[in-house]
Design a protein around this motif. Structure first.
Motif, PDB file in Angstrom:
ATOM      1  N   GLN A  75       0.820  -1.214   0.000  1.00  9.53           N
ATOM      2  CA  GLN A  75       0.000   0.000   0.000  1.00  9.53           C
ATOM      3  C   GLN A  75       0.853   1.264   0.000  1.00  9.53           C
ATOM      4  N   ALA A  76       2.097   1.146   0.438  1.00  5.38           N
ATOM      5  CA  ALA A  76       2.913   2.329   0.677  1.00  5.38           C
ATOM      6  C   ALA A  76       3.981   2.592  -0.382  1.00  5.38           C
ATOM      7  N   VAL A  77       4.366   1.577  -1.132  1.00  3.00           N
ATOM      8  CA  VAL A  77       5.532   1.702  -2.001  1.00  3.00           C
ATOM      9  C   VAL A  77       5.213   1.220  -3.411  1.00  3.00           C
ATOM     10  N   ASP A  78       5.722   1.956  -4.375  1.00  2.00           N
ATOM     11  CA  ASP A  78       5.481   1.668  -5.788  1.00  2.00           C
ATOM     12  C   ASP A  78       6.473   0.657  -6.372  1.00  2.00           C
ATOM     13  N   ASP A  79       7.682   0.590  -5.823  1.00  2.00           N
ATOM     14  CA  ASP A  79       8.739  -0.222  -6.414  1.00  2.00           C
ATOM     15  C   ASP A  79       9.275  -1.242  -5.401  1.00  2.00           C
ATOM     16  N   PHE A  80       8.889  -2.488  -5.583  1.00  2.00           N
ATOM     17  CA  PHE A  80       9.297  -3.562  -4.680  1.00  2.00           C
ATOM     18  C   PHE A  80      10.810  -3.716  -4.626  1.00  2.00           C
ATOM     19  N   SER A  81      11.490  -3.536  -5.750  1.00  2.00           N
ATOM     20  CA  SER A  81      12.933  -3.767  -5.781  1.00  2.00           C
ATOM     21  C   SER A  81      13.672  -2.828  -4.830  1.00  2.00           C
ATOM     22  N   LYS A  82      13.163  -1.609  -4.671  1.00  2.00           N
ATOM     23  CA  LYS A  82      13.801  -0.669  -3.744  1.00  2.00           C
ATOM     24  C   LYS A  82      13.600  -1.110  -2.291  1.00  2.00           C
ATOM     25  N   VAL A  83      12.405  -1.609  -1.983  1.00  2.00           N
ATOM     26  CA  VAL A  83      12.157  -2.135  -0.637  1.00  2.00           C
ATOM     27  C   VAL A  83      13.079  -3.321  -0.377  1.00  2.00           C
ATOM     28  N   ARG A  84      13.187  -4.182  -1.348  1.00  2.00           N
ATOM     29  CA  ARG A  84      14.037  -5.373  -1.202  1.00  2.00           C
ATOM     30  C   ARG A  84      15.498  -4.961  -0.958  1.00  2.00           C
ATOM     31  N   PHE A  85      15.986  -4.041  -1.765  1.00  2.00           N
ATOM     32  CA  PHE A  85      17.363  -3.558  -1.609  1.00  2.00           C
ATOM     33  C   PHE A  85      17.554  -2.912  -0.240  1.00  2.00           C
ATOM     34  N   PHE A  86      16.592  -2.088   0.158  1.00  2.00           N
ATOM     35  CA  PHE A  86      16.656  -1.353   1.420  1.00  2.00           C
ATOM     36  C   PHE A  86      16.690  -2.319   2.607  1.00  2.00           C
ATOM     37  N   VAL A  87      15.789  -3.288   2.620  1.00  2.00           N
ATOM     38  CA  VAL A  87      15.744  -4.252   3.725  1.00  2.00           C
ATOM     39  C   VAL A  87      16.992  -5.132   3.715  1.00  2.00           C
ATOM     40  N   ASP A  88      17.431  -5.570   2.546  1.00  2.00           N
ATOM     41  CA  ASP A  88      18.655  -6.373   2.458  1.00  2.00           C
ATOM     42  C   ASP A  88      19.859  -5.602   2.989  1.00  2.00           C
ATOM     43  N   ASP A  89      19.943  -4.319   2.648  1.00  2.00           N
ATOM     44  CA  ASP A  89      21.035  -3.471   3.122  1.00  2.00           C
ATOM     45  C   ASP A  89      20.998  -3.352   4.647  1.00  2.00           C
ATOM     46  N   MET A  90      19.803  -3.169   5.198  1.00  2.00           N
ATOM     47  CA  MET A  90      19.684  -3.058   6.655  1.00  2.00           C
ATOM     48  C   MET A  90      20.017  -4.384   7.337  1.00  2.00           C
ATOM     49  N   GLU A  91      19.652  -5.488   6.696  1.00  2.00           N
ATOM     50  CA  GLU A  91      19.969  -6.795   7.267  1.00  2.00           C
ATOM     51  C   GLU A  91      21.483  -7.015   7.261  1.00  2.00           C
ATOM     52  N   GLU A  92      22.130  -6.640   6.174  1.00  2.00           N
ATOM     53  CA  GLU A  92      23.586  -6.782   6.078  1.00  2.00           C
ATOM     54  C   GLU A  92      24.295  -5.955   7.153  1.00  2.00           C
ATOM     55  N   LYS A  94      23.045  -5.343   9.978  1.00  2.00           N
ATOM     56  CA  LYS A  94      22.521  -5.856  11.247  1.00  2.00           C
ATOM     57  C   LYS A  94      21.591  -4.871  11.955  1.00  2.00           C
ATOM     58  N   LEU A  95      20.906  -4.047  11.161  1.00  2.00           N
ATOM     59  CA  LEU A  95      19.912  -3.130  11.713  1.00  2.00           C
ATOM     60  C   LEU A  95      18.548  -3.801  11.831  1.00  2.00           C
ATOM     61  N   VAL A  96      18.358  -4.860  11.044  1.00  2.00           N
ATOM     62  CA  VAL A  96      17.169  -5.702  11.164  1.00  2.00           C
ATOM     63  C   VAL A  96      17.637  -7.153  11.190  1.00  2.00           C
ATOM     64  N   LYS A  97      16.808  -7.999  11.767  1.00  2.00           N
ATOM     65  CA  LYS A  97      17.138  -9.427  11.797  1.00  2.00           C
ATOM     66  C   LYS A  97      15.850 -10.222  11.671  1.00  2.00           C
ATOM     67  N   ASN A  98      15.996 -11.509  11.465  1.00  2.00           N
ATOM     68  CA  ASN A  98      14.850 -12.409  11.288  1.00  2.00           C
ATOM     69  C   ASN A  98      13.947 -11.929  10.150  1.00  2.00           C
ATOM     70  N   VAL A  99      14.563 -11.556   9.043  1.00  2.00           N
ATOM     71  CA  VAL A  99      13.815 -11.069   7.885  1.00  2.00           C
ATOM     72  C   VAL A  99      13.137 -12.246   7.200  1.00  2.00           C
ATOM     73  N   GLY A 105       4.057 -10.919  -0.579  1.00  2.00           N
ATOM     74  CA  GLY A 105       4.783  -9.667  -0.699  1.00  2.00           C
ATOM     75  C   GLY A 105       4.923  -8.914   0.602  1.00  2.00           C
ATOM     76  N   ILE A 106       4.742  -9.610   1.679  1.00  2.00           N
ATOM     77  CA  ILE A 106       4.856  -8.981   2.991  1.00  2.00           C
ATOM     78  C   ILE A 106       6.212  -9.350   3.578  1.00  2.00           C
ATOM     79  N   VAL A 107       6.877  -8.365   4.132  1.00  2.00           N
ATOM     80  CA  VAL A 107       8.158  -8.617   4.779  1.00  2.00           C
ATOM     81  C   VAL A 107       7.991  -8.382   6.276  1.00  2.00           C
ATOM     82  N   THR A 108       8.536  -9.291   7.044  1.00  2.00           N
ATOM     83  CA  THR A 108       8.567  -9.095   8.492  1.00  2.00           C
ATOM     84  C   THR A 108      10.019  -9.127   8.934  1.00  2.00           C
ATOM     85  N   PHE A 109      10.299  -8.362   9.952  1.00  2.00           N
ATOM     86  CA  PHE A 109      11.645  -8.353  10.504  1.00  2.00           C
ATOM     87  C   PHE A 109      11.604  -7.762  11.899  1.00  2.00           C
ATOM     88  N   ASP A 110      12.645  -8.048  12.646  1.00  2.00           N
ATOM     89  CA  ASP A 110      12.815  -7.487  13.986  1.00  2.00           C
ATOM     90  C   ASP A 110      13.818  -6.343  13.887  1.00  2.00           C
TER      91      ASP A 110
END
Length: 135
Positions: A75-92, A94-99, A105-110
């Protein structure tokens, strides 16, 4: 750049929210119409992505977490690839975990470090604004 002072001040005070992104994008759109900056669809999509990241933070910190389904970017974002890149970057970083990426198309993380997560997003917003406005 003077009109952005309010946004930079909110970022510096850790008071910037996902709702501020809407106001910021409106300001950037006005500035683009006046020829102050060149604003592309991709630029807007990145700010949508940052808004998504801030919404996740706000849901985590909120007492009423029913406002948004955690991780539902559709509902919030037009481009999934940017969300994917953003979350992957944060996971790398260690700003998010358990992704977990759901088939729907729903992502959950801590978020183990609230301040680090928020600061990461704020830094991205500031850097992008500085790039657009060549501060």
């Amino acid at each position: 750049m003077e009109k952005l002072h309010v946004f930079f001040k909110k970022l510096d005070r850790n008071e910037f929210t996902s709702q501020d992104i809407d106001l910021l994008v409106k300001q950037m759109t006005d500035d683009a119409k006046q020829g102050i900056i060149a604003l592309t669809k991709e630029d807007r999509q990145w700010f949508e992505t940052y808004a998504f990241g801030l919404q996740q933070f706000e849901v985590l910190c909120s007492k009423d977490s029913s406002k948004m389904r955690a991780g539902d970017w559709r509902q919030a974002v037009d481009d999934f690839s940017k969300v994917r890149f953003f979350v992957d970057d944060m996971e790398e970083k260690k700003l998010v975990k358990n992704v977990f990426w759901n088939v729907e198309g729903i992502v959950t993380f801590d978020i183990p470090d609230n301040a680090g997560y928020r600061n990461f997003i704020y830094c991205r917003i500031k850097s992008y604004l500085e790039k657009l406005y060549r501060k």
